[in-house]
Design a protein around this motif. Structure first.
Motif, mmCIF file in Angstrom:
data_model
loop_
_atom_site.group_PDB
_atom_site.id
_atom_site.type_symbol
_atom_site.label_atom_id
_atom_site.label_comp_id
_atom_site.label_asym_id
_atom_site.label_seq_id
_atom_site.Cartn_x
_atom_site.Cartn_y
_atom_site.Cartn_z
ATOM 1 N N ILE A 283 0.792 -1.260 -0.050
ATOM 2 C CA ILE A 283 -0.028 -0.021 0.006
ATOM 3 C C ILE A 283 0.985 1.295 -0.269
ATOM 4 O O ILE A 283 0.505 2.115 -0.449
ATOM 5 C CB ILE A 283 -0.758 -0.146 1.230
ATOM 6 C CG1 ILE A 283 -1.903 -1.116 1.002
ATOM 7 C CG2 ILE A 283 -1.536 1.258 1.252
ATOM 8 C CD1 ILE A 283 -2.638 -1.190 2.328
ATOM 9 N N LEU A 284 2.123 1.242 0.765
ATOM 10 C CA LEU A 284 2.801 2.364 0.794
ATOM 11 C C LEU A 284 3.328 2.609 -0.478
ATOM 12 O O LEU A 284 3.835 3.661 -1.245
ATOM 13 C CB LEU A 284 3.862 2.391 1.970
ATOM 14 C CG LEU A 284 3.180 2.235 3.369
ATOM 15 C CD1 LEU A 284 4.091 2.164 4.486
ATOM 16 C CD2 LEU A 284 2.456 3.403 3.721
ATOM 17 N N ASN A 285 4.050 1.301 -1.316
ATOM 18 C CA ASN A 285 4.786 1.553 -2.473
ATOM 19 C C ASN A 285 3.554 2.186 -3.456
ATOM 20 O O ASN A 285 4.185 2.853 -4.226
ATOM 21 C CB ASN A 285 5.053 0.256 -2.842
ATOM 22 C CG ASN A 285 6.250 -0.370 -1.912
ATOM 23 O OD1 ASN A 285 6.982 0.440 -1.819
ATOM 24 N ND2 ASN A 285 6.535 -1.717 -1.928
ATOM 25 N N ALA A 286 2.473 1.618 -3.362
ATOM 26 C CA ALA A 286 1.435 2.396 -4.206
ATOM 27 C C ALA A 286 1.260 3.795 -4.017
ATOM 28 O O ALA A 286 0.900 4.596 -5.097
ATOM 29 C CB ALA A 286 0.191 1.505 -4.138
ATOM 30 N N ALA A 287 1.289 4.224 -2.788
ATOM 31 C CA ALA A 287 1.174 5.668 -2.887
ATOM 32 C C ALA A 287 2.222 6.277 -3.162
ATOM 33 O O ALA A 287 2.131 7.484 -3.625
ATOM 34 C CB ALA A 287 0.810 5.884 -1.006
ATOM 35 N N GLY A 288 3.487 6.030 -3.063
ATOM 36 C CA GLY A 288 4.847 6.566 -3.691
ATOM 37 C C GLY A 288 5.281 7.588 -2.695
ATOM 38 O O GLY A 288 4.692 7.743 -1.524
ATOM 39 N N GLU A 289 5.869 8.440 -3.262
ATOM 40 C CA GLU A 289 6.740 9.616 -2.555
ATOM 41 C C GLU A 289 5.897 10.719 -2.114
ATOM 42 O O GLU A 289 6.090 11.421 -1.498
ATOM 43 C CB GLU A 289 8.118 9.824 -2.985
ATOM 44 C CG GLU A 289 8.932 8.862 -3.326
ATOM 45 C CD GLU A 289 10.412 9.415 -3.955
ATOM 46 O OE1 GLU A 289 10.350 10.534 -4.388
ATOM 47 O OE2 GLU A 289 11.093 8.529 -3.953
ATOM 48 N N ARG A 290 4.796 11.065 -3.154
ATOM 49 C CA ARG A 290 3.949 12.120 -2.965
ATOM 50 C C ARG A 290 2.820 12.101 -1.981
ATOM 51 O O ARG A 290 1.855 12.658 -1.769
ATOM 52 C CB ARG A 290 3.350 12.374 -4.329
ATOM 53 C CG ARG A 290 4.409 12.739 -5.456
ATOM 54 C CD ARG A 290 3.863 13.240 -6.686
ATOM 55 N NE ARG A 290 4.827 13.769 -7.460
ATOM 56 C CZ ARG A 290 4.451 13.954 -8.794
ATOM 57 N NH1 ARG A 290 3.197 13.983 -9.268
ATOM 58 N NH2 ARG A 290 5.560 14.374 -9.594
ATOM 59 N N GLY A 291 2.428 10.740 -1.570
ATOM 60 C CA GLY A 291 1.568 10.180 -0.431
ATOM 61 C C GLY A 291 0.126 9.916 -1.235
ATOM 62 O O GLY A 291 0.124 9.298 -1.965
ATOM 63 N N PRO A 292 -0.842 10.192 -0.612
ATOM 64 C CA PRO A 292 -0.992 11.462 0.471
ATOM 65 C C PRO A 292 -0.567 10.994 1.898
ATOM 66 O O PRO A 292 -0.465 9.659 2.096
ATOM 67 C CB PRO A 292 -2.677 11.768 0.308
ATOM 68 C CG PRO A 292 -3.304 10.405 -0.161
ATOM 69 C CD PRO A 292 -2.360 9.759 -1.118
ATOM 70 N N ALA A 293 -0.416 11.930 2.885
ATOM 71 C CA ALA A 293 -0.055 11.658 3.924
ATOM 72 C C ALA A 293 -0.883 10.756 4.826
ATOM 73 O O ALA A 293 -0.513 9.916 5.671
ATOM 74 C CB ALA A 293 0.341 12.936 4.769
ATOM 75 N N ASP A 294 -2.207 11.000 4.592
ATOM 76 C CA ASP A 294 -3.277 10.227 5.500
ATOM 77 C C ASP A 294 -3.066 8.810 5.207
ATOM 78 O O ASP A 294 -3.374 7.982 5.885
ATOM 79 C CB ASP A 294 -4.548 10.680 4.974
ATOM 80 C CG ASP A 294 -4.767 11.952 5.574
ATOM 81 O OD1 ASP A 294 -4.384 12.483 6.417
ATOM 82 O OD2 ASP A 294 -6.083 12.678 4.916
ATOM 83 N N VAL A 295 -2.665 8.261 3.814
ATOM 84 C CA VAL A 295 -2.472 6.830 3.621
ATOM 85 C C VAL A 295 -1.464 6.414 4.416
ATOM 86 O O VAL A 295 -1.299 5.317 5.313
ATOM 87 C CB VAL A 295 -2.129 6.618 2.050
ATOM 88 C CG1 VAL A 295 -1.657 5.295 1.883
ATOM 89 C CG2 VAL A 295 -3.315 7.432 1.187
ATOM 90 N N TYR A 296 -0.134 7.427 4.921
ATOM 91 C CA TYR A 296 0.815 6.720 5.451
ATOM 92 C C TYR A 296 0.500 6.655 6.767
ATOM 93 O O TYR A 296 1.080 5.821 7.610
ATOM 94 C CB TYR A 296 1.892 7.668 5.312
ATOM 95 C CG TYR A 296 2.786 7.428 3.918
ATOM 96 C CD1 TYR A 296 3.986 6.576 4.188
ATOM 97 C CD2 TYR A 296 2.538 7.836 2.965
ATOM 98 C CE1 TYR A 296 5.012 6.401 2.971
ATOM 99 C CE2 TYR A 296 3.278 7.608 1.686
ATOM 100 C CZ TYR A 296 4.366 6.917 1.755
ATOM 101 O OH TYR A 296 5.150 6.690 0.639
ATOM 102 N N LYS A 297 -0.324 7.694 7.332
ATOM 103 C CA LYS A 297 -0.726 7.816 8.778
ATOM 104 C C LYS A 297 -1.453 6.459 9.153
ATOM 105 O O LYS A 297 -1.257 5.966 10.135
ATOM 106 C CB LYS A 297 -1.310 8.950 9.115
ATOM 107 C CG LYS A 297 -0.248 10.143 9.194
ATOM 108 C CD LYS A 297 -0.887 11.296 9.737
ATOM 109 C CE LYS A 297 -1.753 12.016 8.876
ATOM 110 N NZ LYS A 297 -2.317 13.271 9.263
ATOM 111 N N ASN A 298 -2.508 6.509 8.412
ATOM 112 C CA ASN A 298 -3.362 5.179 8.775
ATOM 113 C C ASN A 298 -3.078 3.983 8.364
ATOM 114 O O ASN A 298 -2.822 2.775 9.452
ATOM 115 C CB ASN A 298 -4.729 5.246 7.792
ATOM 116 C CG ASN A 298 -5.369 6.723 7.982
ATOM 117 O OD1 ASN A 298 -5.488 7.103 9.104
ATOM 118 N ND2 ASN A 298 -6.105 6.899 6.912
ATOM 119 N N THR A 299 -2.106 3.862 7.351
ATOM 120 C CA THR A 299 -1.210 2.434 7.238
ATOM 121 C C THR A 299 -0.378 1.997 8.621
ATOM 122 O O THR A 299 -0.380 1.015 8.699
ATOM 123 C CB THR A 299 -0.695 2.325 5.955
ATOM 124 O OG1 THR A 299 -1.577 2.590 4.738
ATOM 125 C CG2 THR A 299 0.028 0.949 5.597
#
Length: 366
Positions: A283-299
């Motif tokens: 999931i984090l790889n699909a989000a990439g370096e641009r985020g969004p930040a909510d995806v990183y925080k929730n994951t």
């Protein structure tokens, strides 16, 4: 018999026949006493008598109830009587109704097979060594033949979340459950089901692209259609995010419930966490370096809640935060407040992982 004389119009003349006169409609009879009674009762706020009860004088009155679904009670407001509990009956979902006959056939099949196996166990005690081995091989062959059908049954029951019928079948099999390997198969199927739901709920949209400038200008125009499109787009994105948050919450609760159910099984918990880390990393790889930040925080928050090894997710989080900070510092357009905002986002990501922001997340940036 004598013939009757013809009418004057038919006695040797060819004059046209007169047009038929319209039928005479008899006047309606006056309303009966029962109908006038029904009209008077309807005007008083009562229902008219039911068919077949007009002569008995029975009427149906309207009554208002006040329902409390928190306490599951009801109060008759019309008669002002005491409080009574609301009777609840457990219904069946559409999936349970469709699979009810199939599950009944499986239960009957297991009952019959269990009777055969119980009779075979009694016979095994009375046989000699060679005969006992032959019958034991037949029993093992029967168990092996039952395994594919029971595995398909478990997959369907887990898919529609009908755990009651699974418990019934496992209870009928008794000691033969271990020989069939159904408990391990049930763990594997349930783990696969909840992890697939987690992946569907948390995976962002594939290949996200920014809207073209032409569409953005059309949405921001000071025209009725432009304002309408902009408001519609904002409401649509808001609704979509709310739905995604509910789906993620539901998937997270199911994963936590499965882990708590097999709390004493250390091997299963380790296997579940390893598979969960693989899904969350994707999931984090699909989000990439641009985020969004909510995806990183929730994951990352879910990874910490599940007890996963966050060291495997740490490089991706560090790369994301460092990229945001680098862009905010070197930008010539964005104000200094953007740097503060990015630093706060990195701090929230560190808290979600239960990590130190200065030691584990933040790197030296230009």
């Amino acid at each position: 018999t004598t013939a009757s004389p013809a009418p004057p119009c038919c006695q040797g003349g060819t004059s046209p026949s007169p047009s038929p006169s319209p039928p005479v409609v008899p006047p309606l009879p006056p309303p009966a006493a029962s109908e006038s009674l029904m009209a008077s009762e309807a005007s008083e706020g009562q229902h008219p008598p039911l068919p077949g009860t007009a002569n008995s004088g029975a009427t149906v009155k309207e009554e208002k109830f006040s329902l409390d679904f928190m306490l599951m009670t009801q109060v008759n407001v019309t008669t002002k009587r005491g409080m009574r509990p609301i009777k609840r009956f457990e219904g069946k979902t559409y999936a349970e109704q469709v699979t009810e006959d199939y599950f009944a056939m499986v239960v009957d099949f297991v009952k019959e097979a269990e009777q055969i196996l119980a009779a075979a166990e009694v016979e095994l005690r009375l046989l000699g060594e060679s005969e006992r081995q032959d019958m034991q091989s037949q029993v093992d062959a029967l168990l092996q033949a039952m395994r594919p059908s029971l595995s398909e049954f478990l997959e369907l029951a887990v898919f529609i979340e009908n755990m009651k019928v699974i418990d019934d079948v496992l209870a009928l099999l008794g000691t033969h459950t271990e020989g069939l390997g159904l408990k391990h198969a049930l763990q594997r199927i349930r783990k696969k089901d909840v992890l697939e739901e987690l992946q569907r709920a948390c995976h962002p949209d594939s290949n996200p692209t920014s809207a073209p400038w032409d569409i953005l200008r059309l949405m921001c125009k000071k025209q009725p259609i432009g304002g309408f499109l902009y408001r519609y787009r904002c409401e649509r994105i808001k609704t979509k995010r709310e739905i995604e948050a509910k789906m993620q919450r539901h998937a997270q609760i199911r994963c936590q419930a499965l882990l708590s159910e097999y709390d004493n099984d250390a091997a299963f918990k380790k296997e579940f966490r390893d598979d969960a880390v693989v899904i969350l990393s994707g999931i984090l790889n699909a989000a990439g370096e641009r985020g969004p930040a909510d995806v990183y925080k929730n994951t990352l928050r879910m990874a910490a809640i599940f007890g996963c090894d966050t060291d495997q997710l740490l490089p991706q989080a560090r790369l994301f935060v460092s990229t945001m900070v680098r862009k905010a510092v070197t930008s010539r357009i964005q104000p200094l407040s953007r740097v503060v905002e990015v630093m706060e986002t990195g701090l929230e990501i560190a808290k979600a992982m239960n990590r130190s922001y200065a030691d584990d997340i933040m790197e030296l940036t230009p």
